[in-house]
Design a protein around this motif. Structure first.
Motif, PDB file in Angstrom:
ATOM      1  N   HIS A  48      41.689  38.426  54.535  1.00 62.08           N
ATOM      2  CA  HIS A  48      40.640  38.879  53.612  1.00 62.08           C
ATOM      3  C   HIS A  48      41.144  39.864  52.557  1.00 62.08           C
ATOM      4  CE1 HIS A  48      37.955  36.980  56.502  1.00 62.08           C
ATOM      5  NE2 HIS A  48      37.017  37.058  55.580  1.00 62.08           N
ATOM      6  N   ARG A  50      42.978  40.706  49.301  1.00 64.29           N
ATOM      7  CA  ARG A  50      43.184  39.866  48.116  1.00 64.29           C
ATOM      8  C   ARG A  50      44.536  40.201  47.478  1.00 64.29           C
ATOM      9  NH1 ARG A  50      37.559  40.991  45.157  1.00 64.29           N
ATOM     10  NH2 ARG A  50      38.164  43.097  45.789  1.00 64.29           N
ATOM     11  N   TRP A  51      45.571  39.539  47.988  1.00 68.55           N
ATOM     12  CA  TRP A  51      46.932  39.776  47.524  1.00 68.55           C
ATOM     13  C   TRP A  51      47.099  39.323  46.077  1.00 68.55           C
ATOM     14  CZ3 TRP A  51      49.112  42.665  51.078  1.00 68.55           C
ATOM     15  CH2 TRP A  51      48.701  42.517  52.415  1.00 68.55           C
ATOM     16  N   ASP A  52      47.931  40.058  45.347  1.00 66.49           N
ATOM     17  CA  ASP A  52      48.104  39.744  43.927  1.00 66.49           C
ATOM     18  C   ASP A  52      49.564  39.408  43.635  1.00 66.49           C
ATOM     19  OD1 ASP A  52      47.167  39.711  41.112  1.00 66.49           O
ATOM     20  OD2 ASP A  52      48.615  41.332  40.919  1.00 66.49           O
ATOM     21  N   THR A  68      47.528  44.390  45.410  1.00 67.02           N
ATOM     22  CA  THR A  68      46.275  43.730  45.777  1.00 67.02           C
ATOM     23  C   THR A  68      45.207  44.029  44.746  1.00 67.02           C
ATOM     24  OG1 THR A  68      45.310  45.587  47.027  1.00 67.02           O
ATOM     25  CG2 THR A  68      46.828  44.130  48.217  1.00 67.02           C
ATOM     26  N   GLU A  69      44.149  43.260  44.795  1.00 68.78           N
ATOM     27  CA  GLU A  69      42.937  43.618  44.076  1.00 68.78           C
ATOM     28  C   GLU A  69      42.217  44.714  44.862  1.00 68.78           C
ATOM     29  OE1 GLU A  69      40.455  40.323  42.922  1.00 68.78           O
ATOM     30  OE2 GLU A  69      42.181  38.975  42.844  1.00 68.78           O
ATOM     31  N   GLY A  71      39.139  46.159  46.774  1.00 75.69           N
ATOM     32  CA  GLY A  71      37.960  45.689  47.486  1.00 75.69           C
ATOM     33  C   GLY A  71      37.798  46.432  48.805  1.00 75.69           C
ATOM     34  N   GLU A  74      41.018  46.611  51.186  1.00 78.67           N
ATOM     35  CA  GLU A  74      42.064  47.418  50.554  1.00 78.67           C
ATOM     36  C   GLU A  74      41.681  48.902  50.566  1.00 78.67           C
ATOM     37  OE1 GLU A  74      41.995  43.267  49.225  1.00 78.67           O
ATOM     38  OE2 GLU A  74      40.462  44.835  49.161  1.00 78.67           O
TER      39      GLU A  74
END
Length: 225
Positions: A48, A50-52, A68-69, A71, A74
């Motif tokens: 879950h 959100r890797w960038d 990451t993003e 959220g 994170e």
């Protein structure tokens, strides 16, 4: 908070690590895991986050890279480190950052964390960005200047401020530590922080580093919007 109190807190955190090894529990949700889990995250949490993997972005000369993003998952990781005293999480965030740097194939000479105001750092007992930077430096074999930058005055919490208010809040608040000018001049600097939102803090740090003669500055943030 005096130095003895800070030392006791450090010893206390080390004792907790021995009693409750971090590799037994997910850094994010606290569920039981085994030592094979990447970054000490359970299957649910790692899926879950959100890797960038996007390219480096240019912000007025400052080159920005995120892991990451921003959220819920994170934020939970960083807040557990910053506010719940789970300093062992810094090791795993450093590993995430090392992997991100490898993916982006970025070269740099020295790591400089975004500084905290000295009184605030003493009260918390550590600067989370500097703690991550210490472990990252070991992983990538680069020098880490925990106090290469100084925050000259306290600032308001950024949460809830508009972009203009954020910019005014940090304007002129950062300066180079004169002890490290020779180590920064002409070098490629990796500026390190946990979150990146409007870029106000990062740009002020960037300006201070460039005034000291830095050749290039990358910002590596764990999470960014």
């Amino acid at each position: 908070m005096n130095e003895r109190t800070v030392n006791f807190r450090t010893i206390g955190n080390a004792a907790l690590d021995l009693l409750f090894p971090p590799s037994l529990y997910c850094n994010c949700c606290g569920n039981v895991i085994d030592e094979s889990r990447t970054y000490n995250l359970c299957d649910h949490c790692i899926a879950h986050i959100r890797w960038d993997g996007s390219p480096v972005k240019d912000l007025g000369g400052l080159k920005v890279l995120r892991c990451t993003e921003y959220g819920l998952y994170e934020r939970t990781l960083i807040f557990a480190l910053k506010y719940n005293g789970k300093t062992y999480i810094a090791r795993d965030i450093a590993q995430i950052m090392a992997d991100r740097l490898s993916l982006a194939e970025i070269s740099f000479d020295v790591i400089v964390p975004v500084p905290m105001y000295a009184a605030k750092e003493r009260k918390r007992g550590f600067n989370h960005a500097a703690l991550i930077g210490k472990y990252l430096g070991r992983l990538v074999s680069k020098p880490h200047l925990a106090h290469g930058l100084l925050r000259m005055d306290n600032t308001l919490p950024m949460r809830g401020l508009s972009p203009t208010e954020r910019s005014q809040n940090v304007k002129g608040k950062f300066a180079i530590n004169e002890k490290y000018v020779k180590m920064l001049k002409g070098k490629k600097i990796l500026l390190l922080d946990d979150f990146y939102t409007t870029g106000s803090t990062a740009l002020e740090c960037y300006s201070a580093l460039k005034r000291a003669g830095a050749a290039d500055v990358y910002l590596l943030a764990f999470a960014a919007r």
